[in-house]
Design an enzyme around this catalytic site. Structure first.
Site, short mmCIF file in Angstrom:
data_model
loop_
_atom_site.label_atom_id
_atom_site.label_comp_id
_atom_site.label_asym_id
_atom_site.label_seq_id
_atom_site.Cartn_x
_atom_site.Cartn_y
_atom_site.Cartn_z
N GLU A 150 0.88 -1.33 -0.08
CA GLU A 150 -0.22 0.28 -0.07
C GLU A 150 0.96 1.05 0.17
O GLU A 150 1.56 1.53 1.04
CB GLU A 150 -0.66 -0.01 1.51
CG GLU A 150 -1.98 1.55 1.29
CD GLU A 150 -2.44 1.50 3.11
OE1 GLU A 150 -3.27 2.18 2.80
OE2 GLU A 150 -2.26 0.45 3.49
N GLU A 249 -11.39 3.47 5.49
CA GLU A 249 -10.88 3.63 6.68
C GLU A 249 -10.67 4.99 6.64
O GLU A 249 -10.25 5.41 6.07
CB GLU A 249 -8.94 2.93 6.25
CG GLU A 249 -8.19 2.76 7.23
CD GLU A 249 -6.60 2.40 6.54
OE1 GLU A 249 -6.31 1.41 6.67
OE2 GLU A 249 -5.99 3.80 5.64
#
Length: 269
Positions: A150, A249
């Site tokens: 990521e 998130e």
């Protein structure tokens, strides 16, 4: 077009509750059929298993351990000299992933060492990361697990994080060349680093294995004030046929429950 699937990131949502087991149950009660989390390693694994089974949710994603947070670590995958610790952390993550039947692991890259310049250490850190990802790919493939990398923006969130753009991540994935190591697209980070989301989503869609969402710049609910139109972004992913999960998130502006209007409207469509 199939509807998108969402999972609650219980490191960010339902933090009104003290432990992950209770957050799992709260997510299920709110309508989520899946959850994800960053680091669960201070939790009792058997209690997590019980909560997951009782709630009937899928565990979608967990992160490899950060290392020593107090010493400034945030992952070890690309950090020279920490290869053994990365492998030990991967073993621990695998223990939790197998127990929770979690099929995705975020392999955290880590930070550029203090006092070093990005340009000076980039090649060495990339080499270490490629080696560690290749090692992880072989281990994870035996368990049917996908590893994810990521990019985390270095403009606001973490100026020293090594992996900070989708272009850098795609180049690393090409060098690794393993189908079970894929790209984790956190739209919040992508927007801050590069924008151009429509083109980047289309360009990198074949290697995207997981998606996370939050508004920019506040990192709050997707329908909060900010730069992004999530109705538009959701439509892109729907048209592309994205079948994975979108991890929620973000930092709720108030209570988690009060901020779930956006997803309840989506579910009601």
């Amino acid at each position: 077009m199939a509807a998108l699937k969402f999972c609650a990131n219980i490191s960010w949502l339902f933090t009104e509750l003290p432990d992950f087991s209770k957050r799992i149950c709260a997510a299920a009660s709110a309508g989520f059929q899946a959850v994800e989390a960053a680091w669960l390693y201070d939790s009792d694994l058997s209690e997590l298993q019980k909560a997951k089974e009782a709630a009937g949710v899928e565990f979608v994603l967990i992160n490899t351990p950060p290392g020593d947070l107090k010493a400034g670590d945030l992952g070890l995958g690309a950090v020279p000299g920490r290869e053994l610790e990365f492998r030990q952390g991967l073993d621990l993550t695998l223990k939790f992933a197998k127990a929770l039947n979690c099929k995705r692991i975020h392999l955290m890259a880590g930070r550029i060492p203090v006092g070093s310049h990005r340009a000076t250490v980039a090649r060495e850190m990339e080499d270490v990361f490629v080696q560690n990802l290749s090692y992880a790919a072989d281990i994870l493939s035996k368990e049917g697990i996908t590893g994810l990398i990521e990019p985390i923006n270095s403009r606001i969130t973490d100026p020293r994080y090594f992996l900070d753009s989708p272009h850098q991540a795609a180049a690393i994935l090409e060098k690794v060349g393993k189908p079970n190591i894929q790209l984790q697209m956190d739209i919040y980070h992508w927007q801050i680093m590069d924008g151009n989301l429509t083109q980047n989503i289309h360009k990198y869609f074949p290697i995207i294995g997981h998606v996370q969402i939050a508004q920019v710049p506040g990192r709050n609910e997707p329908d909060s004030d900010g730069e992004l139109s999530y109705s538009y972004l959701f439509s892109i992913l729907e048209k592309l046929g994205y079948h994975g999960y979108l991890g929620c998130e973000y930092k709720p502006l108030d209570s988690t429950e009060e901020g779930l209007g956006w997803i309840k409207r989506y579910w009601a469509q």
